[in-house]
Structure formats: structure tokens, C-alpha cells
Design an enzyme around this catalytic site. Structure first.
Site, PDB file in Angstrom:
ATOM      1  N   GLU A  79       0.856  -1.188   0.000  1.00 41.10           N
ATOM      2  CA  GLU A  79       0.000   0.000   0.000  1.00 41.10           C
ATOM      3  C   GLU A  79       0.889   1.233   0.000  1.00 41.10           C
ATOM      4  O   GLU A  79       1.884   1.287   0.723  1.00 41.10           O
ATOM      5  CB  GLU A  79      -0.914   0.000   1.230  1.00 41.10           C
ATOM      6  CG  GLU A  79      -1.811   1.217   1.360  1.00 41.10           C
ATOM      7  CD  GLU A  79      -2.688   1.431   0.127  1.00 41.10           C
ATOM      8  OE1 GLU A  79      -2.689   2.569  -0.382  1.00 41.10           O
ATOM      9  OE2 GLU A  79      -3.355   0.473  -0.314  1.00 41.10           O
ATOM     10  N   ASN A  98       5.905   0.820  -4.341  1.00 42.08           N
ATOM     11  CA  ASN A  98       5.259   0.713  -5.644  1.00 42.08           C
ATOM     12  C   ASN A  98       5.281  -0.754  -6.067  1.00 42.08           C
ATOM     13  O   ASN A  98       6.346  -1.338  -6.267  1.00 42.08           O
ATOM     14  CB  ASN A  98       6.012   1.588  -6.651  1.00 42.08           C
ATOM     15  CG  ASN A  98       5.369   1.606  -8.016  1.00 42.08           C
ATOM     16  OD1 ASN A  98       4.169   1.438  -8.154  1.00 42.08           O
ATOM     17  ND2 ASN A  98       6.187   1.829  -9.043  1.00 42.08           N
ATOM     18  N   ASP A 115      -7.639   1.073  -8.585  1.00 48.81           N
ATOM     19  CA  ASP A 115      -8.038   2.360  -9.151  1.00 48.81           C
ATOM     20  C   ASP A 115      -8.377   2.158 -10.626  1.00 48.81           C
ATOM     21  O   ASP A 115      -7.546   1.679 -11.392  1.00 48.81           O
ATOM     22  CB  ASP A 115      -6.876   3.346  -8.997  1.00 48.81           C
ATOM     23  CG  ASP A 115      -7.265   4.776  -9.314  1.00 48.81           C
ATOM     24  OD1 ASP A 115      -8.080   4.976 -10.233  1.00 48.81           O
ATOM     25  OD2 ASP A 115      -6.751   5.685  -8.647  1.00 48.81           O
ATOM     26  N   ASP A 160     -15.333  -3.587  -9.679  1.00 48.88           N
ATOM     27  CA  ASP A 160     -16.765  -3.311  -9.851  1.00 48.88           C
ATOM     28  C   ASP A 160     -16.997  -2.345 -11.003  1.00 48.88           C
ATOM     29  O   ASP A 160     -18.075  -1.771 -11.133  1.00 48.88           O
ATOM     30  CB  ASP A 160     -17.385  -2.765  -8.560  1.00 48.88           C
ATOM     31  CG  ASP A 160     -16.756  -1.467  -8.096  1.00 48.88           C
ATOM     32  OD1 ASP A 160     -15.747  -1.039  -8.709  1.00 48.88           O
ATOM     33  OD2 ASP A 160     -17.250  -0.867  -7.127  1.00 48.88           O
ATOM     34  N   ASN A 164     -16.306  -2.386   3.455  1.00 56.15           N
ATOM     35  CA  ASN A 164     -17.227  -1.258   3.280  1.00 56.15           C
ATOM     36  C   ASN A 164     -17.206  -0.759   1.846  1.00 56.15           C
ATOM     37  O   ASN A 164     -18.237  -0.349   1.299  1.00 56.15           O
ATOM     38  CB  ASN A 164     -16.862  -0.125   4.238  1.00 56.15           C
ATOM     39  CG  ASN A 164     -17.199  -0.458   5.668  1.00 56.15           C
ATOM     40  OD1 ASN A 164     -18.139  -1.204   5.935  1.00 56.15           O
ATOM     41  ND2 ASN A 164     -16.436   0.091   6.601  1.00 56.15           N
ATOM     42  N   GLU A 208     -16.640  -2.532  -0.949  1.00 57.37           N
ATOM     43  CA  GLU A 208     -17.410  -3.421  -1.817  1.00 57.37           C
ATOM     44  C   GLU A 208     -18.904  -3.265  -1.559  1.00 57.37           C
ATOM     45  O   GLU A 208     -19.718  -3.307  -2.494  1.00 57.37           O
ATOM     46  CB  GLU A 208     -16.982  -4.872  -1.611  1.00 57.37           C
ATOM     47  CG  GLU A 208     -17.634  -5.833  -2.596  1.00 57.37           C
ATOM     48  CD  GLU A 208     -17.037  -7.225  -2.562  1.00 57.37           C
ATOM     49  OE1 GLU A 208     -17.588  -8.110  -3.251  1.00 57.37           O
ATOM     50  OE2 GLU A 208     -16.024  -7.442  -1.856  1.00 57.37           O
TER      51      GLU A 208
END
Length: 294
Positions: A127, A154, A176, A212, A274, A276
């Protein structure tokens, strides 16, 4: 990496550029290296102050969980000469258990739950954002997890440093989406990264991906389905448009020619975060992928 927080929009572009310039100037003033030069990145690095609770978590747990493999203070690159091999894994985790790496672990909800549920498996959370790292430290520290480590790195650089067959699974959940057409090159799922992940995976190792965003699902199929060395294990048939429409044009996709693609059932090892839940509440379809190294 939770894309509702990190995705740039037209209205924020000027602000984003100003923040990036400010970050480089700040790094120079502090004697720290400016990050990455002209590399194409899958994220926009923004400085963010930690609140008192997250700062305490960082101060308390960073020495336990955060890997010291960065090229320098403020850098998200891997230090020169670093090799992510079995010797390093054994030294860091204290065993030779299988290793699962999550790219873009966000607030840490998923990777911490997985590590708690599977103590016989090692986990590494990748992260780049300070608040996400700090929150993952907080969750891991509260449970005194022994099998989780975090790298503020990275992700592609970590996989370039990884030796062949060192990783059992890679997870990339809700990256992203970079919806603008000109930003698609910034999407984390790219052929070069796929090649490095393929090399780093054990035999029969898998790369699990979820999104999604319908347009990103098409992107995953375009990158992954024809790659030598990966098999799409999906048993579901999903209909997707065969062209990209770009940001703000999702309604146009319904009128485009569609084709059938193979995707997977929802991965039961992924907790319902949360993030998703918000996607489902907004009516978005979750696309799951399982690509197995062959």
C-alpha cells in the site's frame, strides 16, 4: 487500493497538479528524493496527515510490521540490490509457509482478516498511502498478528525484485480504475506486471483480481486472457461490451456489441469490505478473476 478515494477527476486536475508540484518541492526542501520522475504509476501520491489515533498506531507497530526495503526516506521504490527471495522471506516471517501478496490493500480490512483466519500462511500487504498503511498497522497490531507484513512500495518494483517461484498468490481487489481513456496506461493490470507476477508465482500459483467497473473488467480480459503462462479458471459466462467508452460514457456501453467472457465466482477468501458494500449498493456488478500459472 480503493478507487473512490484515489481516482482523479476533471474538476480536481488542477488541484492534483498543484499537490504533486508541492510534494516534489517539499521533498527537495527536506532533502528527500522526489518520487519516480517520469515513470507511469498506477496511483497519485498525495501527502496526508495522520490523525492522532493513526499516528499512535504507526509509532507503536511500524517496527513490527513495516518492511525496511525502500530506496530512501520518502521513496516508494525498492532499494538498489534488494532481492525478495526465500532467504528474505524466511528471515522476515520466520518460516517457509506459502506467501500471499495483496496489491493495494487499502485500509487493510481484507488482508488482516485473511491473515487472522489463516495463521499457517504468510501475508504481505502493499500500500502506498500513509493512512491506509497506518490503519493496517492498527488492525494488525490489535490482533497481534505474526504472519502479516506491510510494504509501502510501488508494487511493480517489488515483483521485479522477487525471485522465481517465491509467491503462492497475488491479490488485486478493486484497483483504481483510471476511467479516462488517456489514463488506461496507469491501470495496475498491465502486461509487464503480469509477466513479473507470472515469474514470481509458484507452479499453479494464482493472481486473483476483482473490480466493480465494467470497463476495467474488459481491460483485465484484454491484458490477461491471451497471455502465455496463465489460465483463466473462470467458470461463469459474463457478457461485456468489446469497446472502451471512457469516463462519463458508461450508458453508451449498453448499445455496443457484446461478447462472452469467462469469470469466477466471488472469491470466498475476500471479506465484504465497506468499499465493496458501497459498490453493490450503487448497483455495480462485481467481476472476479482467477488466473492460474501454468
Amino acid at each position: 487500493m480503493q478507487h473512490d478515494e484515489n481516482t482523479p477527476t476533471d474538476g480536481r486536475k488542477t488541484e492534483e497538479n498543484a499537490q504533486n508540484i508541492q510534494h516534489v518541492q517539499s521533498a527537495a526542501a527536506d532533502g528527500r528524493p522526489a518520487l519516480y520522475g517520469r515513470k507511469v504509476l498506477s496511483f497519485v501520491r498525495r501527502s496526508a496527515r495522520l490523525d492522532a489515533r493513526l499516528q499512535r498506531a504507526w509509532d507503536t507497530y511500524a517496527d513490527t510490521y513495516l518492511l525496511n526495503i525502500n530506496a530512501g526516506e520518502g521513496s516508494l521504490g525498492v532499494r538498489e540490490g534488494f532481492v525478495f527471495d526465500q532467504a528474505y522471506i524466511r528471515e522476515t516471517w520466520g518460516n517457509t509457509n506459502p506467501l500471499i501478496v495483496e496489491i493495494g490493500s487499502g485500509q487493510g480490512e481484507n488482508v488482516v482478516a485473511a491473515a487472522a483466519a489463516r495463521p499457517d500462511v504468510n501475508f504481505l500487504a502493499l500500500e502506498v498511502y500513509d493512512p491506509g498503511v497506518a490503519h493496517t498497522l492498527l488492525l494488525a497490531g490489535k490482533q497481534n498478528l505474526k504472519n502479516l507484513r506491510i510494504a509501502q512500495i510501488n508494487a511493480p518494483e517489488l515483483f521485479k525484485a522477487a525471485v522465481d517461484g517465491s509467491i503462492a498468490e497475488v491479490w488485486t481487489f478493486f484497483p483504481d480504475p483510471w476511467p479516462k481513456m488517456r489514463h488506461h496506461k496507469r491501470r495496475i493490470v498491465q502486461p509487464e506486471l503480469a509477466a513479473d507476477i507470472h515469474r514470481a508465482l509458484t507452479d499453479e500459483g494464482v493472481w486473483r483480481i476483482a473490480t466493480d467497473i465494467e470497463d476495467y473488467a474488459l481491460h483485465v480480459h484484454e491484458v490477461m486472457d491471451e497471455l502465455d503462462g496463465f489460465h483463466n479458471d473462470g467458470a461463469l459466462t459474463v457478457s461485456l461490451p468489446v469497446e472502451h467508452v471512457g469516463k462519463g460514457n458508461a450508458d453508451e456501453a449498453a448499445a455496443l456489441r457484446h461478447a462472452d467472457f469467462a469469470e469466477s465466482e466471488r472469491f470466498d477468501g475476500r471479506v465484504l469490505t465497506n468499499f465493496e458494500k458501497k459498490g453493490l449498493a450503487a448497483g455495480r456488478v462485481i467481476h472476479d478473476f482467477t488466473y492460474r500459472r501454468v
